[in-house]
Design an enzyme around this catalytic site. Structure first.
Site, mmCIF file in Angstrom:
data_model
loop_
_atom_site.group_PDB
_atom_site.id
_atom_site.type_symbol
_atom_site.label_atom_id
_atom_site.label_comp_id
_atom_site.label_asym_id
_atom_site.label_seq_id
_atom_site.Cartn_x
_atom_site.Cartn_y
_atom_site.Cartn_z
ATOM 1 N N ASP A 49 5.252 -1.469 -1.366
ATOM 2 C CA ASP A 49 4.559 -2.739 -1.605
ATOM 3 C C ASP A 49 4.437 -2.993 -3.109
ATOM 4 O O ASP A 49 3.917 -4.033 -3.532
ATOM 5 C CB ASP A 49 3.210 -2.796 -0.880
ATOM 6 C CG ASP A 49 2.242 -1.721 -1.318
ATOM 7 O OD1 ASP A 49 2.599 -0.884 -2.171
ATOM 8 O OD2 ASP A 49 1.097 -1.716 -0.791
ATOM 9 N N LYS A 102 4.817 4.151 5.674
ATOM 10 C CA LYS A 102 3.868 4.793 4.752
ATOM 11 C C LYS A 102 2.587 3.987 4.746
ATOM 12 O O LYS A 102 2.640 2.752 4.711
ATOM 13 C CB LYS A 102 4.455 4.853 3.334
ATOM 14 C CG LYS A 102 3.442 5.364 2.303
ATOM 15 C CD LYS A 102 4.092 5.746 0.993
ATOM 16 C CE LYS A 102 4.263 4.624 0.008
ATOM 17 N NZ LYS A 102 2.989 3.991 -0.413
ATOM 18 N N ASP A 149 6.659 0.512 3.497
ATOM 19 C CA ASP A 149 5.212 0.515 3.224
ATOM 20 C C ASP A 149 4.457 -0.430 4.144
ATOM 21 O O ASP A 149 4.893 -1.570 4.364
ATOM 22 C CB ASP A 149 4.992 0.030 1.785
ATOM 23 C CG ASP A 149 4.201 1.006 0.960
ATOM 24 O OD1 ASP A 149 3.576 1.915 1.525
ATOM 25 O OD2 ASP A 149 4.223 0.853 -0.284
ATOM 26 N N GLU A 175 -0.220 10.287 -5.507
ATOM 27 C CA GLU A 175 -0.031 9.457 -6.719
ATOM 28 C C GLU A 175 -1.123 9.743 -7.749
ATOM 29 O O GLU A 175 -2.322 9.699 -7.418
ATOM 30 C CB GLU A 175 -0.038 7.964 -6.321
ATOM 31 C CG GLU A 175 0.112 7.048 -7.529
ATOM 32 C CD GLU A 175 0.484 5.608 -7.196
ATOM 33 O OE1 GLU A 175 0.712 5.304 -6.003
ATOM 34 O OE2 GLU A 175 0.543 4.792 -8.132
HETATM 35 O O1 KIV Z 1 4.768 0.857 -3.357
HETATM 36 C C1 KIV Z 1 5.278 1.773 -3.997
HETATM 37 O O2 KIV Z 1 6.285 1.618 -4.692
HETATM 38 C C2 KIV Z 1 4.654 3.076 -3.918
HETATM 39 C C3 KIV Z 1 5.019 4.037 -4.992
HETATM 40 C C4 KIV Z 1 3.887 4.158 -5.916
HETATM 41 C C5 KIV Z 1 5.452 5.326 -4.465
HETATM 42 O O3 KIV Z 1 3.867 3.338 -3.076
#
Ligand code: KIV
Length: 276
Positions: A56, A124, A95, A193
């Site tokens: 995201d 995720k 995501d 993170e």
């Molecule tokens: O959205 C994204 O790119 C992420 C990264 C910080 C891994 O979650």
């Protein structure tokens, strides 16, 4: 019939959850990147990236927002579908946007959209104690899950900025426990993170599932970075953990190969990319 997903006409078979677990067990670093469209997906895959995330972060690097909060499920589905067309070997993760997994049923319905319409192989979500029940529900339905801990950008307005998490001993201990509970609930990967090196190492050592870090130090099972950050496309101040891999290379593909090599030989992250 079963050979279709496993071969796709290639010498090297596509990465799946078993490949990632085996890489952890054998100590082979997992090289991960974000991607948002088919053209970059082709390059990221050709460079040897093991896992690709349609993050995201697209809200910031593609759409120009200040945070990831405005991103929708439709946005992730659209970009995942494009990325999926460009990949051959890499494992594709999508995501779950802000508020798309507020309860188990909503999480299941939106995960199904990401898998069926977006073509992702794993979803995720930004997880904590409040998401244990959701992860259990998804696992019960065989939805592969990556649980994102540490700095959770969707909570930026609640935590008051993008900051390193788990510096305090109490909070670090809680994060270790939560990571174990998410694994026990069925998470297949944990993404960490912006945490101190020591916490990245402790969480990685206490989990059986692979731990992918972004600003989580060198002692995790794999590294992920935002594609536009490492190709020097992102303008202005970038986080401490970012390294510009485009510098010294004449094409994006060369830069991406340099990133994968640096993750595999553990020359990235160096001390200047880490938190204590
Ligand atoms: O959205 C994204 O790119 C992420 C990264 C910080 C891994 O979650």
């Amino acid at each position: 019939m079963y050979t279709q997903l496993e071969q796709r006409g290639m010498a090297e078979p596509p990465v799946n959850v078993s490949t990632l677990r085996k890489m952890k067990a054998e100590g082979e670093p997992i090289a991960c990147l974000t991607a948002y469209d088919a053209s970059y997906a082709v390059l990221v895959d050709a460079a040897g990236t093991d896992l690709v995330l349609v993050g995201d972060s697209l809200g910031m690097v593609i759409q120009g927002h200040d945070t990831t909060v405005p991103v929708t499920v439709d946005d992730i589905v659209y970009h995942s579908r494009s990325v999926a067309r460009g990949l051959r070997r890499a494992f594709l993760v999508g995501d779950m946007p802000f508020m798309s997994y507020a309860n188990p049923d909503q999480a299941l319905a939106n995960s199904v959209r990401l898998m069926q319409e977006g073509g992702v192989m794993m979803i995720k979500l930004e997880g904590g104690e409040g998401q244990i029940e959701i992860v259990e529900h998804l696992a019960r339905h065989d939805i592969p899950v990556c649980a994102h801990l540490g700095l959770k950008p969707q909570s930026v307005h609640k935590i008051g900025g993008f900051r390193v998490q788990g510096r305090d001993a109490g909070k670090a201990g809680e994060m270790v426990k939560t990571a174990r509970r998410l694994q026990d609930a069925g998470a297949d990967i944990v993404l960490l993170e912006c945490v101190p090196n020591e916490l990245g190492k402790t969480i990685t050592g206490s989990l059986e599932v692979p731990v992918i870090g972004i600003g989580a130090g060198p002692d995790v099972d794999g590294q992920i970075l935002v594609l536009y950050d490492i190709l020097d496309i992102t303008q202005g101040r970038t986080p401490r953990f970012v390294r510009n891999f485009q510098a010294g290379h004449t094409s994006p593909l060369e830069a991406l190969r340099a990133y994968v090599k640096a993750v595999k030989d553990r020359s990235y992250p160096a001390a200047e990319h880490c938190f204590s």
